[in-house]
Scaffold this active site. Structure first.
Site, PDB file in Angstrom:
ATOM      1  CG  ASP A   1      34.612  43.487   6.411  1.00 51.15           C
ATOM      2  OD1 ASP A   1      34.800  44.643   5.985  1.00 51.15           O
ATOM      3  OD2 ASP A   1      33.929  42.650   5.798  1.00 51.15           O
TER       4      ASP A   1
ATOM      5  CG  ASP B   1      29.964  44.956   3.133  1.00 51.40           C
ATOM      6  OD1 ASP B   1      28.913  45.471   2.700  1.00 51.40           O
ATOM      7  OD2 ASP B   1      30.939  44.678   2.418  1.00 51.40           O
TER       8      ASP B   1
ATOM      9  CG  ASP C   1      32.224  38.819   7.086  1.00 54.00           C
ATOM     10  OD1 ASP C   1      32.257  37.686   7.616  1.00 54.00           O
ATOM     11  OD2 ASP C   1      32.279  38.991   5.865  1.00 54.00           O
TER      12      ASP C   1
END
Ligand SMILES: [Zn+2]
Ligand SMILES: [Zn+2]
Length: 362
Positions: free
Chosen positions: A95, A97, A269
């Site tokens: 992930d 972000d 992450d």
């Protein structure tokens, strides 16, 4: 969020699922996955399982919820509580972000605001509203700069996977998350049985947190007789970066090494990668805070995160906005709304404001 707004949002999402249901990208082994969803204004419903794609798709249309999730893990009994599910393996997921990537643009679009008196200001958030003493909330926005940074880090993840871990390009799927970043799913059997700790090591490798300190790396480069890029993996990335810049660089070698690491690392992450029981937003469904689609990105260079995932209609709606900074979607600028006002907006733009609880349908 009042009932009228909830009903309006659900209808807008339902219209998408009615005509765009086939965009939903189900993983293999649907019957072995755990599904979940969050209704508008409600809490998470988890531990659901469906026998087939058709059954899952019908339930999504029926609920037309704010968010739909599916596990990357396969289970013997996906509907049972976590410790009775019978974990059978999970795809490796990363992930990225924009919020986690340090960019200076955030000073412009990450704000605190007061729901009581509508005062707002730059982060860090004060303990109390500076005007009325009420509790301030935080708002994290996006812009081209941080979305570009997220894209760059997603590309680096793909680079690590293909160059350092020998993953076939065809086994990697990149998705826009529907909000501020990218999800990278790896369909490679070698990783499926890895436990949480092993997945964490892969994430740390990409972040560069398992590298020796930059002064140690600089010392070893200084002692080398050879010049030019050497070795493989991180060694190659760093020696190549240093070699290309060393002649014209005025700072220390240690600083140059640090820069080389910063320009190569992928800030994934790691809590997402290590969670082997997680449910992720299902590809082809709408994000609960933006109304944008979590969509497959085939050509990341050409992908425009402020246009391509905008799938809701342009049908106008009148809403009362409490507060919302300037934002850009489909090549149009909206806001900023610094005090409560009633405005007419296309559905796709109104949804961002309404889903965050910062406006109501009039
Ligand atoms: Zn206030
Ligand atoms: Zn930004």
């Amino acid at each position: 969020m009042n009932d009228g707004t909830k009903a309006w949002l659900r209808a807008a999402y339902r219209e998408f699922y009615f005509r765009g249901g086939e965009r939903i990208e189900f993983p293999d082994n649907v019957a072995s996955r755990e599904f979940g969803y969050i209704p508008f204004g409600g809490g998470m419903v988890r531990h659901l399982s469906f026998k087939s794609k058709g059954e899952a798709q019908a339930e999504i249309l029926k609920q037309s919820p704010s968010s739909v999730y599916c596990s990357n893990a396969r289970y013997e009994y996906p509907a049972r509580p976590i410790d009775e599910k019978g974990w059978m393996g999970a795809e490796l997921i990363f992930d990225i972000d924009a919020t986690d990537i340090p960019t200076t643009c955030k000073r412009g679009h990450d704000l605190w605001y007061c729901e009581k008196c509508h005062a707002s200001g730059k982060l860090p958030r004060p303990e109390k509203c500076t005007k009325c003493g009420g509790p301030p909330a935080e708002f994290h926005g996006t812009c081209e700069t941080c979305l570009d940074a997220a894209k760059e880090h997603a590309k680096r993840v793909v680079g690590f996977l293909t160059k350092d871990f020998g993953v076939d390009t065809g086994a990697i799927r990149v998705y826009f998350s529907g909000n501020r970043g990218y999800h990278i799913h790896v369909f490679d059997g070698r990783f499926e049985s890895l436990d949480s700790a092993a997945r964490g090591e892969i994430a740390e490798y990409m972040i560069g947190s398992s590298l020796p300190p930059s002064n140690t790396i600089a010392a070893s480069i200084r002692h080398q007789r050879q010049t030019g890029p050497q070795g493989a993996g991180w060694t190659r990335r760093i020696t190549k970066y240093v070699d290309e810049r060393r002649q014209s660089y005025s700072g220390t070698l240690q600083k140059l090494v640090s820069e080389g690491i910063a320009s190569s690392r992928a800030l994934v992450d790691s809590s997402v990668t290590t969670d082997i029981h997680r449910v992720f937003r299902l590809a082809g469904t709408l994000h609960g805070n933006t109304g944008m689609c979590k969509m497959r990105v085939e050509n990341i260079e050409k992908f425009d995160p402020q246009n391509d995932p905008v799938v809701l209609s342009s049908k106008p709606v009148t809403i009362k906005v409490e507060f919302y900074p300037r934002f850009r979607l489909k090549h149009q600028d909206f806001g900023p709304y610094t005090k409560p006002e009633t405005v007419g907006l296309p559905t796709f733009a109104a949804v961002s404001i309404l889903t965050r609880g910062l406006g109501e349908v009039v």
